[in-house]
Enzyme design. Sequence first.
Site, PDB file in Angstrom:
ATOM      1  N   GLY A 163       1.723  -0.443   2.763  1.00 29.78           N
ATOM      2  CA  GLY A 163       3.135  -0.764   2.978  1.00 29.78           C
ATOM      3  C   GLY A 163       3.783  -1.431   1.767  1.00 29.78           C
ATOM      4  N   ALA A 178       0.870  -3.434   5.214  1.00 31.49           N
ATOM      5  CA  ALA A 178       1.234  -3.882   6.552  1.00 31.49           C
ATOM      6  C   ALA A 178       0.119  -4.796   7.041  1.00 31.49           C
ATOM      7  CB  ALA A 178       1.392  -2.687   7.469  1.00 31.49           C
ATOM      8  N   GLU A 190       4.691   1.335  -0.429  1.00 29.92           N
ATOM      9  CA  GLU A 190       5.793   2.043   0.248  1.00 29.92           C
ATOM     10  C   GLU A 190       7.124   1.300   0.111  1.00 29.92           C
ATOM     11  OE1 GLU A 190       3.247   2.289   3.779  1.00 29.92           O
ATOM     12  OE2 GLU A 190       3.849   4.387   3.948  1.00 29.92           O
ATOM     13  N   GLU A 204      -4.581   3.636   3.192  1.00 30.19           N
ATOM     14  CA  GLU A 204      -4.578   3.774   4.658  1.00 30.19           C
ATOM     15  C   GLU A 204      -5.699   4.617   5.242  1.00 30.19           C
ATOM     16  OE1 GLU A 204      -1.846   3.890   2.779  1.00 30.19           O
ATOM     17  OE2 GLU A 204      -0.183   2.881   3.764  1.00 30.19           O
TER      18      GLU A 204
HETATM   19  N1  CO8 Z   1      -3.072  -7.502   6.313  1.00 33.74           N
HETATM   20  C1  CO8 Z   1      -3.448  -8.706   6.784  1.00 33.74           C
HETATM   21  N2  CO8 Z   1      -4.072  -9.637   6.026  1.00 33.74           N
HETATM   22  C2  CO8 Z   1      -4.306  -9.332   4.752  1.00 33.74           C
HETATM   23  C3  CO8 Z   1      -3.935  -8.106   4.193  1.00 33.74           C
HETATM   24  C4  CO8 Z   1      -3.284  -7.161   5.031  1.00 33.74           C
HETATM   25  N3  CO8 Z   1      -2.848  -5.967   4.579  1.00 33.74           N
HETATM   26  N4  CO8 Z   1      -4.322  -8.085   2.899  1.00 33.74           N
HETATM   27  C5  CO8 Z   1      -4.900  -9.279   2.658  1.00 33.74           C
HETATM   28  N5  CO8 Z   1      -4.905 -10.019   3.761  1.00 33.74           N
HETATM   29  C6  CO8 Z   1      -5.453 -11.377   3.944  1.00 33.74           C
HETATM   30  C7  CO8 Z   1      -6.951 -11.376   3.970  1.00 33.74           C
HETATM   31  O1  CO8 Z   1      -7.406 -11.033   5.260  1.00 33.74           O
HETATM   32  C8  CO8 Z   1      -7.266 -12.797   3.585  1.00 33.74           C
HETATM   33  O2  CO8 Z   1      -7.070 -13.613   4.694  1.00 33.74           O
HETATM   34  P1  CO8 Z   1      -8.095 -14.854   5.007  1.00 33.74           P
HETATM   35  O3  CO8 Z   1      -7.943 -15.758   3.809  1.00 33.74           O
HETATM   36  O4  CO8 Z   1      -7.563 -15.423   6.266  1.00 33.74           O
HETATM   37  O5  CO8 Z   1      -9.444 -14.243   5.095  1.00 33.74           O
HETATM   38  C9  CO8 Z   1      -6.191 -13.122   2.582  1.00 33.74           C
HETATM   39  O6  CO8 Z   1      -5.139 -12.157   2.795  1.00 33.74           O
HETATM   40  C10 CO8 Z   1      -6.652 -13.001   1.141  1.00 33.74           C
HETATM   41  O7  CO8 Z   1      -7.214 -11.729   0.999  1.00 33.74           O
HETATM   42  P2  CO8 Z   1      -8.634 -11.457   0.308  1.00 33.74           P
HETATM   43  O8  CO8 Z   1      -9.531 -12.632   0.504  1.00 33.74           O
HETATM   44  O9  CO8 Z   1      -9.134 -10.135   0.757  1.00 33.74           O
HETATM   45  O10 CO8 Z   1      -8.179 -11.422  -1.237  1.00 33.74           O
HETATM   46  P3  CO8 Z   1      -8.882 -10.620  -2.402  1.00 33.74           P
HETATM   47  O11 CO8 Z   1      -8.193 -11.053  -3.650  1.00 33.74           O
HETATM   48  O12 CO8 Z   1     -10.345 -10.750  -2.350  1.00 33.74           O
HETATM   49  O13 CO8 Z   1      -8.535  -9.067  -2.131  1.00 33.74           O
HETATM   50  C11 CO8 Z   1      -7.085  -7.231  -1.598  1.00 33.74           C
HETATM   51  C12 CO8 Z   1      -7.242  -8.617  -2.217  1.00 33.74           C
HETATM   52  C13 CO8 Z   1      -7.864  -6.198  -2.439  1.00 33.74           C
HETATM   53  C14 CO8 Z   1      -5.615  -6.862  -1.624  1.00 33.74           C
HETATM   54  C15 CO8 Z   1      -7.659  -7.226  -0.159  1.00 33.74           C
HETATM   55  O14 CO8 Z   1      -7.095  -8.326   0.544  1.00 33.74           O
HETATM   56  C16 CO8 Z   1      -7.308  -5.988   0.609  1.00 33.74           C
HETATM   57  O15 CO8 Z   1      -7.958  -4.953   0.413  1.00 33.74           O
HETATM   58  N6  CO8 Z   1      -6.295  -6.059   1.508  1.00 33.74           N
HETATM   59  C17 CO8 Z   1      -5.910  -4.964   2.350  1.00 33.74           C
HETATM   60  C18 CO8 Z   1      -5.141  -3.928   1.556  1.00 33.74           C
HETATM   61  C19 CO8 Z   1      -4.781  -2.743   2.427  1.00 33.74           C
HETATM   62  O16 CO8 Z   1      -5.633  -2.035   2.922  1.00 33.74           O
HETATM   63  N7  CO8 Z   1      -3.464  -2.518   2.625  1.00 33.74           N
HETATM   64  C20 CO8 Z   1      -2.960  -1.444   3.424  1.00 33.74           C
HETATM   65  C21 CO8 Z   1      -2.769  -1.859   4.826  1.00 33.74           C
HETATM   66  S1  CO8 Z   1      -2.356  -0.509   5.894  1.00 33.74           S
HETATM   67  C22 CO8 Z   1      -0.713  -0.305   5.612  1.00 33.74           C
HETATM   68  O17 CO8 Z   1      -0.093  -0.939   4.814  1.00 33.74           O
HETATM   69  C23 CO8 Z   1      -0.063   0.725   6.459  1.00 33.74           C
HETATM   70  C24 CO8 Z   1       1.444   0.773   6.276  1.00 33.74           C
HETATM   71  C25 CO8 Z   1       2.111   1.602   7.345  1.00 33.74           C
HETATM   72  C26 CO8 Z   1       2.022   0.950   8.672  1.00 33.74           C
HETATM   73  C27 CO8 Z   1       2.590   1.821   9.735  1.00 33.74           C
HETATM   74  C28 CO8 Z   1       2.526   1.135  11.092  1.00 33.74           C
HETATM   75  C29 CO8 Z   1       1.945   1.922  12.157  1.00 33.74           C
END
Ligand code: CO8
Length: 259
Positions: free
Chosen positions: A110, A65, A113, A133
Amino acid sequence: MDYKFLIKECQDEIAIVKINKPKSLNALDSGVIAELNDCFTKLDQDDSVKVVILTGEGKSFVAGADISEMSGLNATEGNAFAKAGMDTFLLIEKLSKPVIAAINGFALGGGCEISLACDIRIASTKALLGQPEVGLGITPGFGGTQRLARTIGPGKAKELIFRANNIKAEEALAIGLVNKVVEPDALMDEAMKMAKEIASKSTLAVKYAKQAINNGLQTDIDTGMDIERANFALCFATEDQKEGMKAFLEKRKPEFKGC
Ligand code: CO8
């Protein structure tokens, strides 16, 4: 609805839905979720589509998400955001036709999921799956605590969720989180091959089987048997059952019409 974040194309009764927001690794914000809801609502009603493949553009399937959208939410808004995602994922889970997740890269939070709401998961060797999460101070909120435990069992689900450690495709295969792992170049071909195989069978029988498995999993074994018997009986009111069995007896391939 014109889609800003989705690419939908159809080939031979198979619809491919690609989430197309690669700059944020296909993170699910409200806009993407609304488009997915619209797209799967229409796919449900589209009789020309027999199987759906869901995948992501670029190096990610879905990286979760959208954290920037979630970061400012209060509890009421968090509830509404979770509900929008859950409703959409339920639509995918209950779709009247099978959905195959072709997991091309990150399937985190997400993203994991939404793949769990699909019927079958095929992962590329580059895929990374997990529920990170709790490391962000939240629980899974798009059905992860429920579907992950039902898919891989509570022990493994708790380990993945509590430790928030992402796992590679091979480990996901070993714990039953994905059905199959293939080289990145082979991913879409493999998903298409499986989709075509399913599409060549009786659409109605596949639909009733999906429904019986899904509904049966929510209940006790006796009720599950009632569900299976009811759907089995429904098949005998279809042309597909007559054609399928006639074709077998005549030693030829069946020509199913989905009625
Ligand atoms: N949300 C928003 N932006 C994201 C997300 C995300 N989940 N994942 C990546 N991005 C963005 C980064 O911020 C970055 O943006 P920018 O270029 O503007 O800085 C761009 O995508 C590229 O990402 P990275 O530079 O970090 O790329 P890497 O290859 O270095 O890393 C990863 C890739 C490992 C996937 C890393 O981006 C990461 O850890 N992302 C987050 C993963 C995560 O924690 N996901 C879970 C999110 S929580 C969730 O899903 C809850 C679901 C239920 C919600 C219920 C609602 C209440």
